[in-house]
Design a protein around this motif. Structure first.
Motif, PDB file in Angstrom:
ATOM      1  N   SER A 274       0.791  -1.070  -0.078  1.00  9.23           N
ATOM      2  CA  SER A 274      -0.039   0.175  -0.015  1.00  9.23           C
ATOM      3  C   SER A 274       0.834   1.431   0.017  1.00  9.23           C
ATOM      4  O   SER A 274       0.558   2.274  -0.426  1.00  9.23           O
ATOM      5  CB  SER A 274      -0.815   0.082   1.120  1.00  9.23           C
ATOM      6  OG  SER A 274      -0.226  -0.102   2.302  1.00  9.23           O
ATOM      7  N   ASP A 275       1.870   1.372   0.682  1.00 14.29           N
ATOM      8  CA  ASP A 275       2.841   2.402   0.550  1.00 14.29           C
ATOM      9  C   ASP A 275       4.155   2.074   0.930  1.00 14.29           C
ATOM     10  O   ASP A 275       4.415   0.767   1.160  1.00 14.29           O
ATOM     11  CB  ASP A 275       2.156   3.647   1.533  1.00 14.29           C
ATOM     12  CG  ASP A 275       2.191   3.041   2.984  1.00 14.29           C
ATOM     13  OD1 ASP A 275       3.191   2.090   3.640  1.00 14.29           O
ATOM     14  OD2 ASP A 275       1.377   3.497   3.536  1.00 14.29           O
TER      15      ASP A 275
ATOM     16  N   THR B 141       1.660   4.804  -9.712  1.00 13.10           N
ATOM     17  CA  THR B 141       2.059   6.035 -10.555  1.00 13.10           C
ATOM     18  C   THR B 141       1.405   7.385  -9.774  1.00 13.10           C
ATOM     19  O   THR B 141       1.062   8.526 -10.013  1.00 13.10           O
ATOM     20  CB  THR B 141       1.592   6.132 -12.090  1.00 13.10           C
ATOM     21  OG1 THR B 141       0.004   5.759 -11.980  1.00 13.10           O
ATOM     22  CG2 THR B 141       2.235   5.163 -12.857  1.00 13.10           C
ATOM     23  N   ASP B 142       1.069   7.038  -8.534  1.00 15.24           N
ATOM     24  CA  ASP B 142       0.469   7.962  -7.413  1.00 15.24           C
ATOM     25  C   ASP B 142       1.422   8.469  -6.574  1.00 15.24           C
ATOM     26  O   ASP B 142       2.406   7.745  -5.871  1.00 15.24           O
ATOM     27  CB  ASP B 142      -0.476   7.338  -6.724  1.00 15.24           C
ATOM     28  CG  ASP B 142      -1.253   8.157  -5.519  1.00 15.24           C
ATOM     29  OD1 ASP B 142      -0.821   9.461  -5.627  1.00 15.24           O
ATOM     30  OD2 ASP B 142      -2.241   7.936  -5.087  1.00 15.24           O
ATOM     31  N   PRO B 143       1.951   9.808  -6.802  1.00 11.29           N
ATOM     32  CA  PRO B 143       3.194  10.279  -5.923  1.00 11.29           C
ATOM     33  C   PRO B 143       2.988  10.112  -4.390  1.00 11.29           C
ATOM     34  O   PRO B 143       3.919   9.840  -3.812  1.00 11.29           O
ATOM     35  CB  PRO B 143       2.935  11.952  -6.211  1.00 11.29           C
ATOM     36  CG  PRO B 143       2.218  11.915  -7.509  1.00 11.29           C
ATOM     37  CD  PRO B 143       1.464  10.907  -7.575  1.00 11.29           C
ATOM     38  N   ARG B 144       1.738   9.892  -3.956  1.00 12.99           N
ATOM     39  CA  ARG B 144       1.612   9.641  -2.582  1.00 12.99           C
ATOM     40  C   ARG B 144       2.091   8.571  -2.071  1.00 12.99           C
ATOM     41  O   ARG B 144       2.514   8.112  -0.902  1.00 12.99           O
ATOM     42  CB  ARG B 144       0.055   9.844  -2.074  1.00 12.99           C
ATOM     43  CG  ARG B 144      -0.598  11.186  -2.316  1.00 12.99           C
ATOM     44  CD  ARG B 144      -2.111  11.246  -2.149  1.00 12.99           C
ATOM     45  NE  ARG B 144      -2.762  10.421  -3.117  1.00 12.99           N
ATOM     46  CZ  ARG B 144      -3.900  10.178  -3.348  1.00 12.99           C
ATOM     47  NH1 ARG B 144      -4.779  10.812  -2.483  1.00 12.99           N
ATOM     48  NH2 ARG B 144      -4.325   9.449  -4.096  1.00 12.99           N
ATOM     49  N   PHE B 145       2.222   7.344  -2.920  1.00 15.90           N
ATOM     50  CA  PHE B 145       2.670   6.167  -2.655  1.00 15.90           C
ATOM     51  C   PHE B 145       4.235   6.161  -2.356  1.00 15.90           C
ATOM     52  O   PHE B 145       4.545   5.540  -1.203  1.00 15.90           O
ATOM     53  CB  PHE B 145       2.598   5.254  -3.930  1.00 15.90           C
ATOM     54  CG  PHE B 145       3.265   3.734  -3.641  1.00 15.90           C
ATOM     55  CD1 PHE B 145       2.552   2.695  -3.105  1.00 15.90           C
ATOM     56  CD2 PHE B 145       4.518   3.713  -4.019  1.00 15.90           C
ATOM     57  CE1 PHE B 145       2.945   1.641  -2.738  1.00 15.90           C
ATOM     58  CE2 PHE B 145       4.997   2.326  -3.972  1.00 15.90           C
ATOM     59  CZ  PHE B 145       4.199   1.268  -3.245  1.00 15.90           C
ATOM     60  N   TYR B 146       4.735   7.218  -2.704  1.00 18.13           N
ATOM     61  CA  TYR B 146       6.261   7.125  -2.512  1.00 18.13           C
ATOM     62  C   TYR B 146       6.760   8.383  -1.766  1.00 18.13           C
ATOM     63  O   TYR B 146       7.728   8.378  -1.419  1.00 18.13           O
ATOM     64  CB  TYR B 146       6.970   7.572  -3.944  1.00 18.13           C
ATOM     65  CG  TYR B 146       6.823   6.615  -4.983  1.00 18.13           C
ATOM     66  CD1 TYR B 146       7.588   5.284  -5.065  1.00 18.13           C
ATOM     67  CD2 TYR B 146       5.671   6.764  -5.804  1.00 18.13           C
ATOM     68  CE1 TYR B 146       7.123   4.482  -5.926  1.00 18.13           C
ATOM     69  CE2 TYR B 146       5.562   5.722  -6.958  1.00 18.13           C
ATOM     70  CZ  TYR B 146       6.046   4.485  -6.697  1.00 18.13           C
ATOM     71  OH  TYR B 146       5.593   3.611  -7.946  1.00 18.13           O
TER      72      TYR B 146
ATOM     73  N   HIS C 217       4.424  -3.637 -17.193  1.00 20.17           N
ATOM     74  CA  HIS C 217       3.879  -2.122 -17.104  1.00 20.17           C
ATOM     75  C   HIS C 217       5.084  -1.318 -17.461  1.00 20.17           C
ATOM     76  O   HIS C 217       5.718  -0.626 -16.379  1.00 20.17           O
ATOM     77  CB  HIS C 217       3.343  -2.097 -15.742  1.00 20.17           C
ATOM     78  CG  HIS C 217       2.412  -2.948 -15.441  1.00 20.17           C
ATOM     79  ND1 HIS C 217       2.124  -3.969 -14.953  1.00 20.17           N
ATOM     80  CD2 HIS C 217       0.879  -2.611 -15.809  1.00 20.17           C
ATOM     81  CE1 HIS C 217       1.034  -4.662 -14.898  1.00 20.17           C
ATOM     82  NE2 HIS C 217       0.099  -3.621 -15.257  1.00 20.17           N
ATOM     83  N   PRO C 218       5.925  -1.352 -18.445  1.00 16.79           N
ATOM     84  CA  PRO C 218       6.862  -0.341 -18.749  1.00 16.79           C
ATOM     85  C   PRO C 218       6.711   0.957 -18.475  1.00 16.79           C
ATOM     86  O   PRO C 218       7.421   1.689 -17.996  1.00 16.79           O
ATOM     87  CB  PRO C 218       7.247  -0.758 -20.211  1.00 16.79           C
ATOM     88  CG  PRO C 218       6.130  -1.544 -20.786  1.00 16.79           C
ATOM     89  CD  PRO C 218       5.303  -2.073 -19.591  1.00 16.79           C
ATOM     90  N   LYS C 219       5.268   1.480 -18.849  1.00 14.09           N
ATOM     91  CA  LYS C 219       5.191   2.947 -18.717  1.00 14.09           C
ATOM     92  C   LYS C 219       5.011   3.361 -17.328  1.00 14.09           C
ATOM     93  O   LYS C 219       5.709   4.291 -16.899  1.00 14.09           O
ATOM     94  CB  LYS C 219       3.879   3.256 -19.534  1.00 14.09           C
ATOM     95  CG  LYS C 219       3.660   4.723 -19.376  1.00 14.09           C
ATOM     96  CD  LYS C 219       2.499   5.133 -20.253  1.00 14.09           C
ATOM     97  CE  LYS C 219       2.223   6.528 -20.221  1.00 14.09           C
ATOM     98  NZ  LYS C 219       0.967   6.801 -20.833  1.00 14.09           N
ATOM     99  N   ALA C 220       4.402   2.553 -16.594  1.00 12.56           N
ATOM    100  CA  ALA C 220       4.395   2.714 -15.044  1.00 12.56           C
ATOM    101  C   ALA C 220       5.759   2.713 -14.466  1.00 12.56           C
ATOM    102  O   ALA C 220       6.045   3.411 -13.614  1.00 12.56           O
ATOM    103  CB  ALA C 220       3.395   1.862 -14.302  1.00 12.56           C
TER     104      ALA C 220
ATOM    105  N   THR D 197      12.170  11.791  -7.267  1.00 11.90           N
ATOM    106  CA  THR D 197      11.859  13.130  -6.997  1.00 11.90           C
ATOM    107  C   THR D 197      11.823  13.078  -5.311  1.00 11.90           C
ATOM    108  O   THR D 197      12.357  14.231  -4.852  1.00 11.90           O
ATOM    109  CB  THR D 197      10.513  13.317  -7.528  1.00 11.90           C
ATOM    110  OG1 THR D 197      10.664  13.492  -8.866  1.00 11.90           O
ATOM    111  CG2 THR D 197       9.930  14.644  -6.747  1.00 11.90           C
ATOM    112  N   GLU D 198      11.111  12.145  -4.604  1.00 11.52           N
ATOM    113  CA  GLU D 198      10.922  11.924  -3.166  1.00 11.52           C
ATOM    114  C   GLU D 198      12.450  12.012  -2.677  1.00 11.52           C
ATOM    115  O   GLU D 198      12.541  12.465  -1.686  1.00 11.52           O
ATOM    116  CB  GLU D 198       9.939  11.020  -2.750  1.00 11.52           C
ATOM    117  CG  GLU D 198       8.570  11.130  -3.365  1.00 11.52           C
ATOM    118  CD  GLU D 198       7.976  12.237  -2.816  1.00 11.52           C
ATOM    119  OE1 GLU D 198       8.186  12.889  -1.837  1.00 11.52           O
ATOM    120  OE2 GLU D 198       6.829  12.916  -3.469  1.00 11.52           O
ATOM    121  N   LEU D 199      13.311  11.140  -3.156  1.00 10.86           N
ATOM    122  CA  LEU D 199      14.517  11.083  -2.644  1.00 10.86           C
ATOM    123  C   LEU D 199      15.384  12.258  -2.754  1.00 10.86           C
ATOM    124  O   LEU D 199      16.368  12.393  -2.332  1.00 10.86           O
ATOM    125  CB  LEU D 199      15.143   9.870  -3.064  1.00 10.86           C
ATOM    126  CG  LEU D 199      14.691   8.235  -2.802  1.00 10.86           C
ATOM    127  CD1 LEU D 199      15.450   7.456  -3.728  1.00 10.86           C
ATOM    128  CD2 LEU D 199      15.122   8.118  -1.304  1.00 10.86           C
TER     129      LEU D 199
END
Length: 369
Positions: A248-249, A287-292, A313-316, A326-328
């Motif tokens: 989930s995260d 692909t949800d920024p919140r996951f990361y 899922h190569p695009k994902a 970005t998050e790191l």
């Protein structure tokens, strides 16, 4: 593009990448489909042939495409154990478990993974490899002792009781390998039990659980050779290409790794690079920024191997890599699948390796190291 260079003769292998312009290595967790294993030279050659134009963090040659299933089945021959449940290990509900016989005890020799003898054979086979590049160090798969005990007995409480003998069995192999081969090998500590335990623990109890898990893993590093190179493979499980639990995260991974960093800093032991699974055999990279978002709280001196390469899922996968960096606020050390290729078919393994090579060179907007 800069590359990691490893020499056949050198015994000084860096654990960190000097990355610039978003250069990343490719990391293979270790296993391959069963039809590609059996011959050590051919197994390692497969990894070399499917990582052209990229750097490798290590060169694995795992003995069991199903991780520890062969070892777990073999415990039926240990005289001090008796089966509680039998199974063919087709999935997580079909695995054998054991108990200790009355008035018996386990010795570390009963639980040996045989990694020392296997590594000797693999190192001999390396001399037969052919590649224009210099080879990275051999990557030795080392299951976490807690995982071994937990899968053996099927109960966390019983697993903790017997943990010392499992730790000794693992460390016997590690010390033997390190004495024989030094820094020509890197050790990958592999543990689905850490994240599975947190998944089953109510969040108010996480601080205590995280500390206990971090102390257990830190003890392995502390009791191992002090100059050995380690990496960590967190895992969600992949038996039958199915995870042990839903993803989930990344909060559990970040909390555990920060706690482990604290323990190792206190012991003056370097923090290993860490493979964080970011998808599963049934779940594409988010692909949800919140996951990361939790990654922004990870200690900045922890090198991350992003386990987000999903050939279906190569695009994902591309989107996820950008979100992770970005998050790191820094490039990852390497890209990888979420787990080994042992449960994939050969075409899927080939496609995953090809996507990993692409993502290793993929440009994102993250500042270079």
């Amino acid at each position: 593009m800069s590359t990691l260079v490893f020499s056949h003769a050198s015994t000084d292998y860096p654990d960190k990448t000097s990355a610039s312009d978003h250069d990343r290595a490719v990391h293979f967790v270790g296993s391959l489909p069963a039809v590609l294993t059996g011959d050590h030279r051919a197994t390692m050659q497969w990894f070399l042939d499917h990582s052209t134009d990229t750097s490798l963090t290590g060169l694995p040659c795992d003995p069991d495409p199903r991780w520890i299933i062969d070892w777990l089945d073999g415990l039926a021959a240990v005289d001090a154990l008796e089966p509680v449940r039998t199974g063919r290990s087709a999935d997580y509900d079909d695995m054998p478990t054991y108990r200790l016989k009355r008035d018996r005890w386990l010795e570390s020799e009963d639980l040996s993974l045989g990694r020392a003898a296997h590594t000797d054979a693999v190192m001999a086979a390396r001399a037969q490899l052919h590649d224009d590049r210099d080879f990275p160090p051999h990557q030795v798969s080392i299951p976490n002792p807690y995982d071994l005990s937990l899968f053996t007995f099927g109960s966390p409480a019983v697993a903790v009781t017997h943990l010392p003998v499992f730790r000794q069995a693992v460390l016997d192999d590690v010390h033997t390998i390190h004495r024989q081969h030094g820094n020509q090998v890197v050790f990958q500590l592999e543990t689905p039990a850490v994240l599975a335990t947190l998944d089953r623990t109510p969040r108010p109890l996480w601080p205590a659980a995280v500390r206990a898990l971090a102390k257990q893993v830190a003890r392995v590093f502390a009791d191992g050779p002090r100059d050995a190179t380690w990496r960590i493979h967190l895992c969600h499980g992949d038996l039958g290409h199915q995870p042990l639990f839903a993803l989930s995260d990344l909060v559990p991974s970040v909390q555990f790794l920060n706690a482990l960093h604290k323990q190792l800093h206190r012991l003056r032991i370097p923090m290993p690079a860490v493979h964080i699974p970011m998808c599963t055999g049934t779940q594409a990279p988010s692909t949800d920024p919140r996951f990361y978002r939790a990654l922004r709280h990870l200690r900045r001196d922890i090198d991350v191997i992003a386990g987000l390469v999903d050939e279906t899922h190569p695009k994902a996968s591309r989107t996820a890599l950008g979100l992770v960096e970005t998050e790191l606020d820094r490039p990852v050390l390497a890209v990888a699948a979420a787990c080994g290729h042992g449960r994939r078919l050969v075409p899927q393994a080939v496609a995953n390796a090809a996507l990993a090579r692409e993502l290793a060179r993929h440009t994102t907007d993250t500042p270079a190291r």
